[in-house]
Scaffold this active site. Structure first.
Site, PDB file in Angstrom:
ATOM      1  CG  HIS A   1      64.412  -5.227  15.150  1.00  0.00           C
ATOM      2  ND1 HIS A   1      63.871  -6.475  15.240  1.00  0.00           N
ATOM      3  CD2 HIS A   1      65.762  -5.436  15.074  1.00  0.00           C
ATOM      4  CE1 HIS A   1      64.824  -7.387  15.203  1.00  0.00           C
ATOM      5  NE2 HIS A   1      65.996  -6.777  15.121  1.00  0.00           N
TER       6      HIS A   1
ATOM      7  CG  HIS B   1      57.345 -11.085  11.229  1.00  0.00           C
ATOM      8  ND1 HIS B   1      58.323 -11.684  10.470  1.00  0.00           N
ATOM      9  CD2 HIS B   1      57.896 -10.824  12.436  1.00  0.00           C
ATOM     10  CE1 HIS B   1      59.413 -11.779  11.201  1.00  0.00           C
ATOM     11  NE2 HIS B   1      59.192 -11.271  12.388  1.00  0.00           N
TER      12      HIS B   1
ATOM     13  CG  ASP C   1      57.476  -7.405  19.207  1.00  0.00           C
ATOM     14  OD1 ASP C   1      58.182  -7.700  20.173  1.00  0.00           O
ATOM     15  OD2 ASP C   1      57.912  -7.284  18.052  1.00  0.00           O
TER      16      ASP C   1
HETATM   17  N1  ACO Z   1      48.906  -2.278  10.305  1.00  0.00           N
HETATM   18  C1  ACO Z   1      48.299  -1.902   9.156  1.00  0.00           C
HETATM   19  N2  ACO Z   1      48.777  -2.196   7.927  1.00  0.00           N
HETATM   20  C2  ACO Z   1      49.913  -2.902   7.843  1.00  0.00           C
HETATM   21  C3  ACO Z   1      50.600  -3.329   9.000  1.00  0.00           C
HETATM   22  C4  ACO Z   1      50.060  -3.004  10.257  1.00  0.00           C
HETATM   23  N3  ACO Z   1      50.664  -3.379  11.379  1.00  0.00           N
HETATM   24  N4  ACO Z   1      51.706  -4.019   8.621  1.00  0.00           N
HETATM   25  C5  ACO Z   1      51.718  -4.003   7.304  1.00  0.00           C
HETATM   26  N5  ACO Z   1      50.637  -3.337   6.804  1.00  0.00           N
HETATM   27  C6  ACO Z   1      50.262  -3.177   5.405  1.00  0.00           C
HETATM   28  C7  ACO Z   1      51.114  -2.128   4.713  1.00  0.00           C
HETATM   29  O1  ACO Z   1      50.535  -0.839   4.801  1.00  0.00           O
HETATM   30  C8  ACO Z   1      51.166  -2.657   3.313  1.00  0.00           C
HETATM   31  O2  ACO Z   1      49.909  -2.354   2.713  1.00  0.00           O
HETATM   32  P1  ACO Z   1      49.844  -2.065   1.106  1.00  0.00           P
HETATM   33  O3  ACO Z   1      50.260  -3.340   0.458  1.00  0.00           O
HETATM   34  O4  ACO Z   1      48.423  -1.692   0.876  1.00  0.00           O
HETATM   35  O5  ACO Z   1      50.804  -0.934   0.851  1.00  0.00           O
HETATM   36  C9  ACO Z   1      51.200  -4.179   3.495  1.00  0.00           C
HETATM   37  O6  ACO Z   1      50.568  -4.409   4.751  1.00  0.00           O
HETATM   38  C10 ACO Z   1      52.612  -4.759   3.508  1.00  0.00           C
HETATM   39  O7  ACO Z   1      53.355  -4.051   4.511  1.00  0.00           O
HETATM   40  P2  ACO Z   1      54.916  -3.779   4.429  1.00  0.00           P
HETATM   41  O8  ACO Z   1      55.256  -2.625   5.307  1.00  0.00           O
HETATM   42  O9  ACO Z   1      55.336  -3.696   2.997  1.00  0.00           O
HETATM   43  O10 ACO Z   1      55.493  -5.107   5.037  1.00  0.00           O
HETATM   44  P3  ACO Z   1      56.958  -5.298   5.587  1.00  0.00           P
HETATM   45  O11 ACO Z   1      57.255  -6.737   5.477  1.00  0.00           O
HETATM   46  O12 ACO Z   1      57.908  -4.363   4.964  1.00  0.00           O
HETATM   47  O13 ACO Z   1      56.846  -4.838   7.111  1.00  0.00           O
HETATM   48  C11 ACO Z   1      56.512  -4.804   9.445  1.00  0.00           C
HETATM   49  C12 ACO Z   1      56.737  -5.681   8.190  1.00  0.00           C
HETATM   50  C13 ACO Z   1      57.581  -3.704   9.539  1.00  0.00           C
HETATM   51  C14 ACO Z   1      56.668  -5.691  10.674  1.00  0.00           C
HETATM   52  C15 ACO Z   1      55.101  -4.187   9.366  1.00  0.00           C
HETATM   53  O14 ACO Z   1      54.136  -5.204   9.290  1.00  0.00           O
HETATM   54  C16 ACO Z   1      54.815  -3.252  10.545  1.00  0.00           C
HETATM   55  O15 ACO Z   1      55.178  -2.069  10.486  1.00  0.00           O
HETATM   56  N6  ACO Z   1      54.164  -3.775  11.633  1.00  0.00           N
HETATM   57  C17 ACO Z   1      53.924  -3.008  12.821  1.00  0.00           C
HETATM   58  C18 ACO Z   1      55.196  -2.913  13.663  1.00  0.00           C
HETATM   59  C19 ACO Z   1      55.541  -4.247  14.340  1.00  0.00           C
HETATM   60  O16 ACO Z   1      54.694  -4.911  14.904  1.00  0.00           O
HETATM   61  N7  ACO Z   1      56.845  -4.605  14.300  1.00  0.00           N
HETATM   62  C20 ACO Z   1      57.344  -5.837  14.950  1.00  0.00           C
HETATM   63  C21 ACO Z   1      57.907  -6.773  13.957  1.00  0.00           C
HETATM   64  S1  ACO Z   1      58.321  -8.300  14.739  1.00  0.00           S
HETATM   65  C22 ACO Z   1      59.835  -8.125  15.428  1.00  0.00           C
HETATM   66  O17 ACO Z   1      60.622  -7.277  15.115  1.00  0.00           O
HETATM   67  C23 ACO Z   1      60.179  -9.065  16.508  1.00  0.00           C
END
Ligand code: ACO
Length: 432
Positions: free
Chosen positions: A268, A310, A367
């Site tokens: 987050h 996101h 971010d």
């Molecule tokens: N790098 C590589 N792969 C990713 C990333 C990433 N940053 N984000 C998502 N994916 C992939 C997942 O592995 C998943 O792949 P799959 O379908 O083959 O299993 C798919 O994309 C969907 O990802 P989820 O984790 O299910 O998506 P969710 O909506 O739950 O998560 C999140 C969103 C937590 C932001 C995620 O994209 C992430 O971890 N990003 C990196 C951390 C980040 O930047 N957080 C800031 C969020 S913005 C904020 O809080 C202001």
């Protein structure tokens, strides 16, 4: 808000056909109203992560993740960033309307008036060990405000919510700045009546008896914009935490302290720190951005590209677009070359052209850029989430207040799908 004539039908395993109301909101989005489902049928819904659950009705923030739209109280984020300062936006979120010149001036004066911290509270800062995480200090200091300013508990909260809100908005800025000074081992710098909200914050961070410091107008503008970009984002993790804690009728300070704790995590508010760590590591290891992107795609590795993806935005995060522009402005004003920004832009380019990221709609989120801007402004990484919290505060307050006036007003209490054992009998301790 409209209730549609058409109903949703749910056929249960025992053959019962349940009719559920369908709610259509002002933007044409549909929701199935399951509020009486358990009472009527004995069934609950299972929705881990609340991916499909609307927890409340809210008029504060509108997001369209598919189209990349973000609005506060109906105003587009780009419009607000271009035409308002942070205090106007805070006023908008909390009071529901934009202030006129007189109202803004009065509000600014009120915020300045309440910006000092009780002297006993200031002493607390000195008791934290060196290196304590600023978010730990921030969360506990915000909760401590209820001990020093307990009027919300003592009188009818409606009588003094305005003053409590103003105090929190103003004092959180002072707490945030003192947190930094404590970490550095510097004396605290008092807020000044003649500075704006953001000038004051920068001055409280960087003023020194041995350097002629004046807040740089480019940095003041960037800080205003960054705080606006962070000011609200509907039912995100920290805002939901504030609402949930507030729903137990805990006071505003306690509820916002919970929001700070929720924001702390790397998924987050801590994500911008993770972005900086990732960029710095790429530079220090001399790793190519292509191999970093490959690593992020590897399902055998837990590594993810920080600042990408996101939960809601499935296109470019509109805040990221603004932050990217701001990043370049701050860089140009400082006439600096920044290796971090260079690597970030390259990483963005490679990822945006990669099928893995395209197929999953993974774009840079806010971010991805904010850490670089803070870094260019001389703000250390450990303070990034604190700044995010300062920005998100008006949103938390607005949601807390909205809940207080919500006629539904039930304590937040989700159910669960139990996955533990059936009834067991305790074996006496000497027989186990
Ligand atoms: N790098 C590589 N792969 C990713 C990333 C990433 N940053 N984000 C998502 N994916 C992939 C997942 O592995 C998943 O792949 P799959 O379908 O083959 O299993 C798919 O994309 C969907 O990802 P989820 O984790 O299910 O998506 P969710 O909506 O739950 O998560 C999140 C969103 C937590 C932001 C995620 O994209 C992430 O971890 N990003 C990196 C951390 C980040 O930047 N957080 C800031 C969020 S913005 C904020 O809080 C202001």
């Amino acid at each position: 808000m409209l209730k549609e004539e058409k109903k949703a039908h749910l056929v249960l395993p025992d053959g019962r056909d349940i009719q559920l109301d369908v709610i259509t909101d002002n933007m044409g989005n549909h929701s199935i109203d399951i509020a009486s489902l358990r009472k009527d049928t004995g069934y609950i819904t299972y929705d881990p992560g609340f991916m499909n659950t609307g927890s409340c009705m809210s008029s504060i923030c509108y997001i369209n993740g598919e189209k990349g739209i973000l609005r506060y109280r109906g105003y587009d984020i780009e419009d607000l960033v271009q035409n308002c300062d942070f205090i106007e936006v805070a006023y908008l979120l909390i009071k529901g309307v934009l202030p006129n010149t007189k109202e803004r001036q009065e509000y600014t004066q009120l915020l300045n008036k309440h910006s000092l911290l009780h002297v006993d509270m200031r002493n607390f800062f000195r008791s934290y060990p060196h290196g304590a995480h600023p978010m730990a200090i921030l969360a506990s200091m915000v909760a401590s405000l209820s001990a020093f300013y307990p009027e919300m508990e003592e009188r009818d909260p409606e009588d003094n919510i305005d003053i409590t809100v103003t105090r929190l908005l103003s004092k959180m800025r002072t707490i945030a700045a003192f947190t930094y000074r404590q970490d550095k081992g510097y004396d605290f710098v008092e807020p000044r009546y003649d500075y704006s909200y953001c000038e004051n914050f920068l001055n409280m961070l960087f003023s020194s008896p041995v350097i002629d410091y004046h807040p740089d107008p480019v940095h003041v503008k960037a800080l205003n914009q960054l705080l606006i970009l962070h000011a609200d984002h509907e039912q995100n993790c920290s805002t939901s935490a504030v609402r949930l804690v507030g729903s137990s009728e805990a006071n505003l300070y306690a509820s916002v302290a919970a929001g700070c704790c929720a924001l702390w995590g790397p998924k987050h508010g801590g994500a911008n720190q993770a972005v900086m760590a990732m960029l710095n590591k790429i530079i220090s290891d001399g790793e190519s951005v292509e191999s970093v992107v490959e690593k992020a795609k590897d399902k055998n590795s837990s590594f993810r590209l920080s600042g990408f993806g996101h939960r809601v935005y499935k296109t470019f995060d509109p805040r990221a677009r603004i932050a990217k522009k701001m990043c370049k402005e701050v860089l140009e004003a400082g006439h600096a070359q920044d290796r971090l920004l260079e690597v970030a832009l390259k990483l963005e380019e490679v990822a945006l052209n990669d099928d893995y990221f395209i197929e999953r709609n993974l774009y840079p989120n806010i971010d991805f850029y904010t850490g670089i801007i803070f870094h260019l402004m001389g703000i250390p990484q450990s303070m990034f989430t604190v700044l995010f919290a300062m920005g998100r505060l008006p949103g938390w307050i607005a949601h807390y207040l909205e809940w207080r006036h919500d006629p539904y007003q039930k304590i937040g209490r989700p159910r669960q799908v139990y996955s533990g054992p059936e009834l067991k009998k305790v074996i006496p301790i000497n027989e186990r």
